[in-house]
Design an enzyme around this catalytic site. Sequence first.
Site, short mmCIF file in Angstrom:
data_model
loop_
_atom_site.label_atom_id
_atom_site.label_comp_id
_atom_site.label_asym_id
_atom_site.label_seq_id
_atom_site.Cartn_x
_atom_site.Cartn_y
_atom_site.Cartn_z
N TYR A 7 -13.07 -35.40 -74.60
CA TYR A 7 -13.24 -34.46 -75.71
C TYR A 7 -11.87 -34.08 -76.31
CZ TYR A 7 -15.03 -30.27 -78.16
OH TYR A 7 -15.38 -29.32 -79.09
N SER A 14 -11.34 -28.45 -82.92
CA SER A 14 -11.48 -27.52 -81.79
C SER A 14 -10.09 -27.09 -81.38
CB SER A 14 -12.16 -28.25 -80.62
OG SER A 14 -12.08 -27.47 -79.44
P1 NAI Z 1 -24.19 -27.95 -81.06
O1 NAI Z 1 -24.41 -28.81 -79.87
O2 NAI Z 1 -24.97 -26.70 -81.20
O3 NAI Z 1 -24.33 -28.79 -82.40
C1 NAI Z 1 -23.81 -30.07 -82.52
C2 NAI Z 1 -24.59 -30.79 -83.57
O4 NAI Z 1 -24.09 -32.13 -83.68
C3 NAI Z 1 -26.07 -30.89 -83.24
O5 NAI Z 1 -26.81 -30.59 -84.40
C4 NAI Z 1 -26.25 -32.34 -82.86
O6 NAI Z 1 -27.54 -32.84 -83.18
C5 NAI Z 1 -25.18 -32.99 -83.71
N1 NAI Z 1 -24.81 -34.30 -83.18
C6 NAI Z 1 -24.36 -34.59 -81.94
N2 NAI Z 1 -24.18 -35.91 -81.81
C7 NAI Z 1 -24.52 -36.46 -82.99
C8 NAI Z 1 -24.56 -37.78 -83.48
N3 NAI Z 1 -24.22 -38.82 -82.73
N4 NAI Z 1 -24.96 -37.99 -84.76
C9 NAI Z 1 -25.33 -36.95 -85.54
N5 NAI Z 1 -25.31 -35.68 -85.14
C10 NAI Z 1 -24.93 -35.44 -83.86
O7 NAI Z 1 -22.63 -27.64 -81.04
P2 NAI Z 1 -21.69 -26.62 -81.83
O8 NAI Z 1 -21.12 -25.73 -80.82
O9 NAI Z 1 -22.36 -26.06 -83.02
O10 NAI Z 1 -20.55 -27.64 -82.26
C11 NAI Z 1 -20.32 -28.08 -83.59
C12 NAI Z 1 -18.92 -28.67 -83.65
O11 NAI Z 1 -17.99 -27.64 -83.30
C13 NAI Z 1 -18.69 -29.82 -82.69
O12 NAI Z 1 -17.89 -30.80 -83.31
C14 NAI Z 1 -17.92 -29.17 -81.55
O13 NAI Z 1 -17.10 -30.08 -80.87
C15 NAI Z 1 -17.12 -28.14 -82.30
N6 NAI Z 1 -16.66 -27.03 -81.48
C16 NAI Z 1 -17.56 -26.26 -80.80
C17 NAI Z 1 -17.08 -25.23 -80.00
C18 NAI Z 1 -17.98 -24.36 -79.21
O14 NAI Z 1 -17.48 -23.64 -78.34
N7 NAI Z 1 -19.28 -24.32 -79.46
C19 NAI Z 1 -15.64 -24.95 -79.89
C20 NAI Z 1 -14.81 -25.83 -80.67
C21 NAI Z 1 -15.32 -26.83 -81.42
#
Ligand code: NAI
Length: 262
Positions: free
Chosen positions: A159, A146
Site C-alpha cells: 500500500y 494517503s
Molecule cells: P472504501 O473501501 O470504503 O472504498 C473504496 C472504494 O474503491 C470502494 O467503492 C470499492 O468498490 C472501490 N474499489 C476498490 N477496488 C476497486 C477496483 N479494482 N475497481 C474499481 N473500484 C474499486 O475505502 P475509503 O476509505 O473510502 O478509501 C477511498 C480511497 O481513500 C482509497 O484510495 C484509500 O486508499 C484512500 N485512503 C483511505 C484512508 C482511510 O483511512 N479510509 C486513508 C488514506 C487514504
Amino acid sequence: MTDQKTSFEKIAVVTGGARGIGAAISRGLALQGCDVAVMGRNKEQLSAFCQELSSETQRKILPVVVDVSDPEAVAKAFGIVSDELGAPTFLINNAGIAPAAPFMKTDLATWNKVLGVDLTGVFLCTQQVLPAMIKAKDGRIVNVASTAGLKGYAYTTAYCAAKHGLIGLTRSLALETTKTGVTVNAVCPGFTDTELVAEAVQSIAAKTGRTSEEAVAELAANNPQGRLIDPQEVAEAVLWLCQESSGSITGQSIAVAGGEVM
Ligand code: NAI
C-alpha cells in the site's frame, strides 16, 4: 444545461465513488452542479447510491461497473461515460484497497493486486481522460493518495509503495501538463472513518486480541487531533482543488490528517 456553464456544471468521474470517501466526493460534486459517473465494482451498491444521489441533486448520476486495474474494462467504462454524459472535466481517482500484512507474508499476488488498483488503475483512468481535457484546455485530476504516500507505516509495504508511486505520478504529470489548463494534485487523508478502516480495525482486533475500541484508538492516535478524519473533510479538499480559482495549484500532495507529521 446552458452554454454559460459555471465552474462546477460539468462532467465528473469518481472511481470507487459509491461508498466512503468516494461517496462524499461524488455527492459534493453533484451538489455543486456536476453530472457524475460513479465507478466501482459492486453493481447493486452503485445503482442504489446513484439513484439516491440523482433524486437528491437532480443531476445525471451514472453508475459504471468497472475494475480500474483492468485495461479493457477501463476503456469500455470511459466509452460509456463519453456516450452517456460527454467528456469529463473532473477525474477523481479514489478507488483503492489497503490489505495489511508483514512484508514476508505479502505474496506476489497481493503485491500485484494493490499496485494494480492503487497505482496502475490511476494510470489507466487518467490516460482515458487527459487528451480531451487538454483539447478543452480545462481539467482537474485529483488523486486520493494517503499519508501512506508521504511516510511509511508498518505492515503495509504494498500500500505504501503504491501510494508513494501515486504521489510520484501526480508530481510528474503535473509538470508535464503545466501549460494545458489541466491540474493534477493528490489529497492525502490520514485514517478516515470508512468501511476500509472498519475492516482494518477488525483485522487488527482478530490478529492482536485487542478490542475494536482499542484498535480504533490506536489508529486515531496517529492523528495529533486524536480522531479519525471525516470523509466529508477529504471531499471538501477535493472540491477546493476542482475550483476554477485553484488553477495555479498543481503537483501538490495535500494532507488532510489533523497535523500528522510526515
Ligand atoms: P472504501 O473501501 O470504503 O472504498 C473504496 C472504494 O474503491 C470502494 O467503492 C470499492 O468498490 C472501490 N474499489 C476498490 N477496488 C476497486 C477496483 N479494482 N475497481 C474499481 N473500484 C474499486 O475505502 P475509503 O476509505 O473510502 O478509501 C477511498 C480511497 O481513500 C482509497 O484510495 C484509500 O486508499 C484512500 N485512503 C483511505 C484512508 C482511510 O483511512 N479510509 C486513508 C488514506 C487514504
